[in-house]
Design a protein around this motif. Structure first.
Motif, PDB file in Angstrom:
ATOM      1  N   PHE A  44       0.812  -1.213   0.000  1.00  0.00           N
ATOM      2  CA  PHE A  44       0.000   0.000   0.000  1.00  0.00           C
ATOM      3  C   PHE A  44       0.853   1.275   0.000  1.00  0.00           C
ATOM      4  CE2 PHE A  44      -3.128  -2.959   2.178  1.00  0.00           C
ATOM      5  CZ  PHE A  44      -3.807  -3.226   1.007  1.00  0.00           C
ATOM      6  N   THR A  47       2.604   1.858  -3.274  1.00  0.00           N
ATOM      7  CA  THR A  47       1.718   2.192  -4.397  1.00  0.00           C
ATOM      8  C   THR A  47       1.143   3.601  -4.258  1.00  0.00           C
ATOM      9  OG1 THR A  47       1.124  -0.123  -4.592  1.00  0.00           O
ATOM     10  CG2 THR A  47      -0.321   1.448  -5.697  1.00  0.00           C
ATOM     11  N   PHE A  48       0.694   3.928  -3.042  1.00  0.00           N
ATOM     12  CA  PHE A  48      -0.011   5.199  -2.854  1.00  0.00           C
ATOM     13  C   PHE A  48       0.945   6.354  -2.569  1.00  0.00           C
ATOM     14  CE2 PHE A  48      -3.536   2.297  -1.169  1.00  0.00           C
ATOM     15  CZ  PHE A  48      -4.068   2.150  -2.424  1.00  0.00           C
ATOM     16  N   ASP A  49       2.229   6.070  -2.616  1.00  0.00           N
ATOM     17  CA  ASP A  49       3.269   7.029  -2.254  1.00  0.00           C
ATOM     18  C   ASP A  49       2.920   8.475  -2.612  1.00  0.00           C
ATOM     19  OD1 ASP A  49       5.767   7.777  -1.291  1.00  0.00           O
ATOM     20  OD2 ASP A  49       6.578   7.825  -3.336  1.00  0.00           O
ATOM     21  N   ASN A  50       2.874   9.340  -1.625  1.00  0.00           N
ATOM     22  CA  ASN A  50       2.628  10.771  -1.841  1.00  0.00           C
ATOM     23  C   ASN A  50       2.995  11.506  -0.563  1.00  0.00           C
ATOM     24  OD1 ASN A  50       0.117  11.358  -0.138  1.00  0.00           O
ATOM     25  ND2 ASN A  50      -0.526   9.566  -1.309  1.00  0.00           N
ATOM     26  N   ALA A  52       1.572  13.426   1.560  1.00  0.00           N
ATOM     27  CA  ALA A  52       0.690  13.457   2.730  1.00  0.00           C
ATOM     28  C   ALA A  52       0.505  12.080   3.358  1.00  0.00           C
ATOM     29  CB  ALA A  52      -0.667  14.041   2.350  1.00  0.00           C
ATOM     30  N   LEU A  53       0.946  11.042   2.646  1.00  0.00           N
ATOM     31  CA  LEU A  53       0.672   9.686   3.124  1.00  0.00           C
ATOM     32  C   LEU A  53       1.421   9.402   4.417  1.00  0.00           C
ATOM     33  CD1 LEU A  53      -0.699   6.955   2.346  1.00  0.00           C
ATOM     34  CD2 LEU A  53       1.492   6.299   1.395  1.00  0.00           C
ATOM     35  N   MET A  55       1.101   6.290   6.364  1.00  0.00           N
ATOM     36  CA  MET A  55       0.569   4.959   6.671  1.00  0.00           C
ATOM     37  C   MET A  55       0.992   4.510   8.072  1.00  0.00           C
ATOM     38  SD  MET A  55      -1.309   3.263   4.503  1.00  0.00           S
ATOM     39  CE  MET A  55      -1.867   3.340   2.810  1.00  0.00           C
ATOM     40  N   ALA A  60      -3.551  10.854   8.544  1.00  0.00           N
ATOM     41  CA  ALA A  60      -2.824  11.804   7.703  1.00  0.00           C
ATOM     42  C   ALA A  60      -3.078  13.213   8.227  1.00  0.00           C
ATOM     43  CB  ALA A  60      -3.302  11.699   6.261  1.00  0.00           C
ATOM     44  N   LEU A  62      -3.483  17.082   7.016  1.00  0.00           N
ATOM     45  CA  LEU A  62      -3.729  17.873   5.802  1.00  0.00           C
ATOM     46  C   LEU A  62      -3.865  19.339   6.177  1.00  0.00           C
ATOM     47  CD1 LEU A  62      -6.579  15.596   4.397  1.00  0.00           C
ATOM     48  CD2 LEU A  62      -4.182  15.577   3.667  1.00  0.00           C
ATOM     49  N   PHE A  71      -6.949  13.156   9.459  1.00  0.00           N
ATOM     50  CA  PHE A  71      -7.906  12.410   8.641  1.00  0.00           C
ATOM     51  C   PHE A  71      -7.525  10.938   8.801  1.00  0.00           C
ATOM     52  CE2 PHE A  71      -8.969  11.405   3.929  1.00  0.00           C
ATOM     53  CZ  PHE A  71     -10.329  11.298   4.162  1.00  0.00           C
TER      54      PHE A  71
ATOM     55  N   GLN B 133      -4.907   3.228  -7.420  1.00  0.00           N
ATOM     56  CA  GLN B 133      -3.941   4.325  -7.434  1.00  0.00           C
ATOM     57  C   GLN B 133      -3.954   5.055  -8.785  1.00  0.00           C
ATOM     58  OE1 GLN B 133      -2.235   6.122  -5.647  1.00  0.00           O
ATOM     59  NE2 GLN B 133      -0.527   6.932  -6.845  1.00  0.00           N
ATOM     60  N   VAL B 143      -4.381   9.146  -2.113  1.00  0.00           N
ATOM     61  CA  VAL B 143      -4.813   8.288  -1.002  1.00  0.00           C
ATOM     62  C   VAL B 143      -3.855   8.577   0.145  1.00  0.00           C
ATOM     63  CG1 VAL B 143      -5.138   5.925  -0.203  1.00  0.00           C
ATOM     64  CG2 VAL B 143      -5.652   6.519  -2.582  1.00  0.00           C
ATOM     65  N   VAL B 144      -4.348   9.198   1.201  1.00  0.00           N
ATOM     66  CA  VAL B 144      -3.442   9.686   2.244  1.00  0.00           C
ATOM     67  C   VAL B 144      -3.464   8.847   3.510  1.00  0.00           C
ATOM     68  CG1 VAL B 144      -3.439  12.070   1.417  1.00  0.00           C
ATOM     69  CG2 VAL B 144      -5.151  11.355   3.108  1.00  0.00           C
TER      70      VAL B 144
END
Lengths: 356, 356
Positions: A44, A47-50, A52-53, A55, A60, A62, A71, B133, B143-144
């Motif tokens: 996860f 894949t969702f790397d950003n 704000a992530l 995990m 998160a 924001l 959130f 994604q 997806v945060v």
């Protein structure tokens, strides 16, 4: 280990979970231990790397128009649906508002998504919805939006609930799992392992002199007191749910690249819970809590933070259970009752399925 | 009807669903028709009652530090998991970002909660996560935060996904289902009933000359164009998912206390979808869409809004399909191809289970 024949390519990316080891999802992938971590970090988070992530935080953070929002999402699949001290409705509120609280955020709004199984008694749904609303009211939070799906009989287990929460982080509060520092003290807000054992005692038909009730509760009022007392010296907050105190501290140790040394006799543990753990073969350090908070606090403010915890109805049994040390980085050690040292590793497998 | 013996009291409140009629949850309670409405309005909205609750909008609107946020949740239980034109991963993004868009909000962040069934092939999970994604990236949303639970084999159906979204409502935008006014035009952004029929054709093994693909897509770019063209004259936006165009318009008619008159020949419908509906015995007005938008727009701006829709790749087949009338308040009427009038009521039962 993975080999080429067992890797999947999809849109150019290779599945990071070695399929020869894990061709299918196992219960332990949801257990909060090592297998959960492999799935979350390996699949996860990659894949969702950003930016704000988060995990590995409980939510998160924001930025919205000068405010910082926390959130956080959680799905609840606990079995049985009703247990001593709560039910899936109240748990669905406590689990998510506590994740917000662990970001230092005051809970503000919840969504509720229900996946119902065809044939579920309408009366049970009604009891759960009432309980969810009562817990939300107690937590000072409103359920502002929802969704309901129904799946065919045999494709669910009565009801699964997702709650997703929004909270506001007050100015000056800055909690992250990366801030644990050598010398910090580890506080826990009360007796551990109660939720998991309350659930398991129902499943296994164990009887006690007094009935064990889940500790499921809203932690924000306690957190607010700790933050007011400890200020910037409150470095990390975490609620040790699935995987218990051991898994929570292992995660923080890895993230902050520090070591923990715990003092077993200081860890608050009810006699009945200890007894049940012995009967069931569980180590209480790995058993889920739903109304307990770990705080990692600079040494000079630890006593003030402890006092603040103890001033809250949920924190009467709070204790300092260990400290951050400059050795065995990324790991958790325990000094036992008899003075020996042992490593408290992350569990690989599943200890307690469907606990939350 | 309810009688005293069949009502449940819980914490002083009486279950508003008559238990003699509905002792247990039925598939139709999740179908988007009348039974869904009874459950949502009768049980959930009554229990969770609070000022921010907008059970009948597609999301809640929250004020945070001068900004207005839209907050919306959706659980996805579609069967099969992979279907022509998408899968549960892409659908879980489109469904929630579209709910935000229907509040006039630009999607900003998503949470993803996975409920996995023990034994689910890891490869399927990987494909779904990649697809989710990719759809999020296309929608300009991250997806945060996430959560993963695993339930025992036989207590799920591979994977259920909840996504909850946050979006920002630009200044000046004010969309609510209460604003439909007599004289307004009803626009739809393209051919209806495609998603539902794409799913059903897989389930029923129907074959077409060209394969029907779900219309599942992100609507915010189209909505942005409509808002820019129509401004304040864009009164209501709605994506007609479960329950289709008929259910969406019935809900708006009830909320705005107005009537709709639709013109059947104007409603965009692919020949193959029409044929499949005939074979399967469905009325396309009740079949789910996952990439279509209804806009209710003041008459003077309807042509501009239509042109804006048609300028978007998803809106090429957009059409004006009817208008708001000052008669049969709370109901939807249709002038058929042959000139007759019929009422388009809300479905009571279930037309298509597990469609999203």
């Amino acid at each position: 280990m993975s080999d080429d024949s067992s890797s999947i390519r999809f849109a150019g990316a290779v599945c990071p979970i070695p399929l020869s080891d894990y061709p299918s999802v196992q219960l332990a992938h949801g257990g909060g231990g090592r297998l959960s971590q492999i799935l979350i970090e390996g699949m996860f988070a990659k894949t969702f790397d950003n930016p704000a992530l988060e995990m590995l935080h409980d939510g998160a953070i924001l930025g919205v128009g000068g405010s910082r929002l926390a959130f956080s999402t959680d799905s609840f699949v606990v079995s049985p649906l009703f247990f001593p001290g709560g039910d899936i409705g109240s748990l669905a509120v406590h689990g998510t508002v506590n994740d917000l609280a662990m970001c230092g955020a005051k809970p503000m709004a919840l969504s509720a998504g229900f996946i119902l199984e065809e044939g579920m008694p309408m009366e049970d749904l009604w009891r759960i919805v009432q309980s969810l609303q009562r817990a939300a009211k107690e937590a000072g939070v409103s359920v502002v939006t929802g969704d309901t799906k129904v799946v065919d009989k045999g494709k669910g287990d009565g009801i699964y609930i997702n709650t997703t929460g929004l909270g506001i982080i007050p100015e000056g509060v800055d909690i992250t799992p990366l801030k644990a520092q050598v010398g910090d003290k580890v506080l826990v807000s009360g007796e551990i392992a109660v939720h998991g054992i309350a659930i398991m005692s129902v499943r296994e038909g164990l009887e006690f002199e007094t009935q064990l009730e889940s500790d499921s509760a809203t932690l924000y009022p306690l957190v607010e007191k700790v933050l007011a007392a400890g200020g910037d010296d409150v470095h990390v907050l975490r609620d040790p749910t699935r995987g218990g105190v051991a898994s929570a501290l292992n995660e923080i140790a890895e993230q902050s690249k520090i070591g923990f040394l715990l003092d077993e006799p200081s860890i608050p543990l009810q006699e009945e819970v200890r007894g049940a753990c012995e009967i069931l073969g569980f180590d209480p350090l790995y058993v889920a809590n739903e109304g307990k908070c770990i705080a990692i606090v600079a040494a000079e403010s630890a006593d003030k933070a402890l006092e603040a915890m103890r001033s809250d109805p949920l924190g009467k049994e709070a204790a300092i259970i260990g400290e951050v040390v400059d050795e065995h980085h990324g790991r958790v050690y325990l000094r036992s009752r008899v003075g020996g040292m042992r490593v408290v590793d992350m569990l690989s497998g599943e200890q307690l399925p469907r606990i939350c």
